[in-house]
Design a protein around this motif. Structure first.
Motif, PDB file in Angstrom:
ATOM      1  N   TRP A 192       1.229  -1.547  -0.049  1.00 21.69           N
ATOM      2  CA  TRP A 192      -0.405   0.160   0.171  1.00 21.69           C
ATOM      3  C   TRP A 192       0.705   1.386  -0.106  1.00 21.69           C
ATOM      4  CZ3 TRP A 192       1.135   2.901   3.942  1.00 21.69           C
ATOM      5  CH2 TRP A 192       1.207   2.429   5.681  1.00 21.69           C
ATOM      6  N   ILE A 193       1.679   0.662   0.312  1.00 21.33           N
ATOM      7  CA  ILE A 193       2.701   2.918   0.392  1.00 21.33           C
ATOM      8  C   ILE A 193       3.487   2.670  -1.430  1.00 21.33           C
ATOM      9  CG2 ILE A 193       5.703   3.046   0.584  1.00 21.33           C
ATOM     10  CD1 ILE A 193       5.172   1.713   3.334  1.00 21.33           C
ATOM     11  N   ALA A 194       3.475   2.200  -2.196  1.00 23.36           N
ATOM     12  CA  ALA A 194       3.529   1.902  -3.176  1.00 23.36           C
ATOM     13  C   ALA A 194       2.608   2.369  -4.209  1.00 23.36           C
ATOM     14  CB  ALA A 194       4.320   0.772  -3.890  1.00 23.36           C
ATOM     15  N   LEU A 195       1.325   2.404  -3.551  1.00 22.39           N
ATOM     16  CA  LEU A 195      -0.152   2.899  -4.293  1.00 22.39           C
ATOM     17  C   LEU A 195      -0.214   3.987  -4.869  1.00 22.39           C
ATOM     18  CD1 LEU A 195      -3.044   1.011  -2.222  1.00 22.39           C
ATOM     19  CD2 LEU A 195      -2.306   0.429  -4.071  1.00 22.39           C
ATOM     20  N   PRO A 196       0.007   4.826  -6.446  1.00 24.84           N
ATOM     21  CA  PRO A 196      -0.156   6.290  -6.506  1.00 24.84           C
ATOM     22  C   PRO A 196      -1.718   6.503  -6.230  1.00 24.84           C
ATOM     23  CG  PRO A 196      -1.722   4.574  -7.939  1.00 24.84           C
ATOM     24  CD  PRO A 196      -0.520   3.723  -7.123  1.00 24.84           C
ATOM     25  N   GLU A 197      -2.384   6.168  -5.128  1.00 24.31           N
ATOM     26  CA  GLU A 197      -3.278   7.422  -4.472  1.00 24.31           C
ATOM     27  C   GLU A 197      -2.705   7.871  -3.680  1.00 24.31           C
ATOM     28  OE1 GLU A 197      -5.145   3.255  -4.614  1.00 24.31           O
ATOM     29  OE2 GLU A 197      -3.926   4.317  -5.830  1.00 24.31           O
ATOM     30  N   LEU A 198      -1.747   7.263  -2.936  1.00 22.54           N
ATOM     31  CA  LEU A 198      -1.189   7.615  -1.339  1.00 22.54           C
ATOM     32  C   LEU A 198      -0.690   8.923  -1.636  1.00 22.54           C
ATOM     33  CD1 LEU A 198      -1.734   6.741   1.888  1.00 22.54           C
ATOM     34  CD2 LEU A 198       1.064   6.007   0.927  1.00 22.54           C
ATOM     35  N   ALA A 199       0.045  10.196  -0.979  1.00 21.16           N
ATOM     36  CA  ALA A 199       0.202  10.673  -1.075  1.00 21.16           C
ATOM     37  C   ALA A 199       1.814  10.789  -0.311  1.00 21.16           C
ATOM     38  CB  ALA A 199      -0.365  12.162  -0.285  1.00 21.16           C
ATOM     39  N   VAL A 200       2.168  11.958  -1.497  1.00 20.00           N
ATOM     40  CA  VAL A 200       3.620  11.885  -0.790  1.00 20.00           C
ATOM     41  C   VAL A 200       4.349  11.728   0.308  1.00 20.00           C
ATOM     42  CG1 VAL A 200       6.060  12.486  -1.783  1.00 20.00           C
ATOM     43  CG2 VAL A 200       4.737  12.653  -3.080  1.00 20.00           C
ATOM     44  N   TRP A 201       3.457  12.544   1.255  1.00 17.08           N
ATOM     45  CA  TRP A 201       3.883  12.796   2.668  1.00 17.08           C
ATOM     46  C   TRP A 201       3.331  11.499   3.445  1.00 17.08           C
ATOM     47  CZ3 TRP A 201      -0.186  12.546   6.063  1.00 17.08           C
ATOM     48  CH2 TRP A 201      -1.608  12.615   5.882  1.00 17.08           C
ATOM     49  N   ALA A 202       2.118  11.199   2.818  1.00 20.88           N
ATOM     50  CA  ALA A 202       1.837  10.351   3.673  1.00 20.88           C
ATOM     51  C   ALA A 202       2.736   8.861   3.110  1.00 20.88           C
ATOM     52  CB  ALA A 202       0.894   9.568   3.300  1.00 20.88           C
ATOM     53  N   ARG A 203       3.534   9.054   2.463  1.00 18.51           N
ATOM     54  CA  ARG A 203       4.792   7.538   2.307  1.00 18.51           C
ATOM     55  C   ARG A 203       5.797   7.922   3.046  1.00 18.51           C
ATOM     56  NH1 ARG A 203       4.886   7.476  -4.572  1.00 18.51           N
ATOM     57  NH2 ARG A 203       2.271   7.041  -4.968  1.00 18.51           N
ATOM     58  N   ALA A 204       5.958   9.268   3.564  1.00 18.20           N
ATOM     59  CA  ALA A 204       7.151   9.553   4.174  1.00 18.20           C
ATOM     60  C   ALA A 204       6.706   9.258   5.558  1.00 18.20           C
ATOM     61  CB  ALA A 204       7.640  10.965   3.957  1.00 18.20           C
ATOM     62  N   VAL A 205       5.397   9.438   6.069  1.00 16.11           N
ATOM     63  CA  VAL A 205       5.402   9.061   7.631  1.00 16.11           C
ATOM     64  C   VAL A 205       4.893   8.049   7.630  1.00 16.11           C
ATOM     65  CG1 VAL A 205       3.303   9.643   8.767  1.00 16.11           C
ATOM     66  CG2 VAL A 205       4.052  11.488   7.775  1.00 16.11           C
ATOM     67  N   ALA A 206       4.445   6.912   6.248  1.00 17.11           N
ATOM     68  CA  ALA A 206       4.385   5.424   6.657  1.00 17.11           C
ATOM     69  C   ALA A 206       6.578   5.145   6.616  1.00 17.11           C
ATOM     70  CB  ALA A 206       3.496   4.794   5.418  1.00 17.11           C
ATOM     71  N   ALA A 207       6.831   5.579   6.027  1.00 21.07           N
ATOM     72  CA  ALA A 207       7.968   4.792   6.280  1.00 21.07           C
ATOM     73  C   ALA A 207       8.913   4.969   7.380  1.00 21.07           C
ATOM     74  CB  ALA A 207       9.108   5.402   5.093  1.00 21.07           C
ATOM     75  N   ALA A 208       8.832   6.370   7.662  1.00 22.04           N
ATOM     76  CA  ALA A 208       8.903   6.574   9.265  1.00 22.04           C
ATOM     77  C   ALA A 208       8.247   5.759  10.797  1.00 22.04           C
ATOM     78  CB  ALA A 208       8.998   7.792   9.444  1.00 22.04           C
ATOM     79  N   ALA A 209       7.555   5.747  10.015  1.00 24.62           N
ATOM     80  CA  ALA A 209       6.572   5.037  11.484  1.00 24.62           C
ATOM     81  C   ALA A 209       7.431   3.189  11.087  1.00 24.62           C
ATOM     82  CB  ALA A 209       4.722   5.002  10.877  1.00 24.62           C
ATOM     83  N   LEU A 210       7.443   2.837   9.892  1.00 23.03           N
ATOM     84  CA  LEU A 210       7.818   1.471   9.424  1.00 23.03           C
ATOM     85  C   LEU A 210       9.276   0.968  10.310  1.00 23.03           C
ATOM     86  CD1 LEU A 210       7.397  -1.161   8.436  1.00 23.03           C
ATOM     87  CD2 LEU A 210       8.229  -0.582   6.771  1.00 23.03           C
TER      88      LEU A 210
END
Length: 368
Positions: free
Chosen positions: A13-31
């Motif tokens: 789900w991190i690679a989904l195009p509908e996910l905003a860039v800032w949300a990907r960064a937050v998710a990666a940091a949270a992981l």
């Protein structure tokens, strides 16, 4: 293992195009934060090298909880992501490992209910079907908790077995030290008492009868050599005291001390098992040593018999001057006989002091 599950779950789900860039960064940091928190928390919970589990570091517990919340909320907003409760379930399970069983069950039950409510609400709102959206998160939380707590239980069992094995080895060493101390006490106490007695007799005879004095000192020399040999044998672990040898030795030593000693044997001791011969021999030796050291006996009887499935040695003398069992030798022997299923008792009977030791015998041991 759980970090691997998180990575496999998040990469979809991190690679989904509908996910905003800032949300990907937050998710990666949270992981990343949750991965480090899991390593720290599980490392603190699982004991190693015989050390007990420590208290949870609250800062990492809070950081891991916040990261798990992020990794649960973001995929919950995305379509088709049914594994959204994985990260929160893992964090709840890790937290539960630090709690006592009662509070642990409460936490897991509350997490199951919360996951069911959140999933059912989200499913109803998106039209994905509230039944599956309610049941699946609850089942995932329960399964994750069961998996982690089951592995933790297996780890704790293995750790307890290792500590029990180490304790058993330590107790075996202590038992061997006690056995060595008891054998050394029996040998040195007996030999030294007889040496002292014969030396005193030789000193008295030195002027009146030099020949007898010389004979007594020759006997003292022999006893000293025997004591040295027996001490070396105990150190090497080879020596075994036997009842038949101690009965013969007791009669000779007591007679040399001027005590009218009578040995009554109904059965030959050589039909007994080695353990019984050894322990009852120690009883005979200790009683003889105590008689020489602490009593003013004129008469003594030593009786040995096998009856009713047990071997019994009874030693009586008419000159006990100290309270029964005041020394450590009898108490130590009593403990050793109790460990073998036997008994050692002593009492005053009129003007006599009586010591009785008995040991149960295997079926047919004394039949011959």
């Amino acid at each position: 293992m759980f970090v691997l599950f998180l990575a496999l779950f998040a990469k979809d789900w991190i690679a989904l195009p509908e996910l905003a860039v800032w949300a990907r960064a937050v998710a990666a940091a949270a992981l990343i934060v949750m991965t480090v928190a899991l390593v720290v928390l599980i490392g603190r919970r699982m004991p190693s090298a015989g050390t007990a589990a420590g208290r949870p570091p609250m800062a990492w517990l809070a950081a891991g909880g916040a990261a798990a919340a992020v990794l649960g909320v973001i995929p919950l907003t995305l379509p088709g992501q049914r594994l959204w409760p994985l990260a929160p379930a893992i964090m709840v399970s890790v937290t539960a490992t630090f709690l006592p069983p009662e509070r642990r069950r409460v936490l897991i039950a509350a997490a199951i209910v919360a996951a069911a409510l959140i999933g059912g609400t989200a499913g109803a709102a998106t039209g994905d079907g509230w039944r599956l959206a309610t049941a699946f998160p609850a089942g995932l939380v329960a399964f994750t908790a069961w998996t982690m707590l089951g592995m933790l239980w297996a780890w704790d069992v293995a750790d307890r077995l290792n500590r029990a094995r180490a304790m058993a080895a330590e107790l075996a060493v202590k038992d061997e030290r006690l056995r060595f101390a008891a054998d050394l006490h029996d040998i040195q106490g007996h030999h030294l008492q007889v040496i002292a007695l014969k030396s005193e007799l030789a000193a008295r005879l030195a002027d009146a009868d030099p020949a007898r004095a010389a004979a007594q000192m020759t006997e003292v020399q022999r006893l000293a050599v025997d004591a040295l040999r027996d001490t070396r044998a105990v150190v090497q672990g080879y020596r075994r005291t036997t009842l038949d040898a101690e009965l013969a030795n007791a009669a000779k030593v007591l007679s040399a001390a001027g005590i009218d000693a009578r040995v009554e044997q109904e059965t030959s001791p050589d039909v007994l098992p080695d353990t019984a011969r050894h322990l009852l021999g120690l009883v005979t030796r200790e009683a003889t040593t105590n008689m020489l050291r602490h009593s003013r006996a004129q008469h003594a009887t030593i009786g040995y018999r096998v009856a009713d499935g047990s071997a019994r040695i009874r030693i009586r003398n008419d000159g006990a001057t100290e309270p029964a069992g005041s020394g450590t030798g009898l108490r130590g022997l009593a403990e050793r006989l109790e460990q073998a299923g036997g008994t050692l008792t002593w009492r005053h009977d009129g003007g006599w002091f009586e010591l009785t030791g008995s040991l149960p015998l295997p079926a047919g041991a004394g039949a011959r």
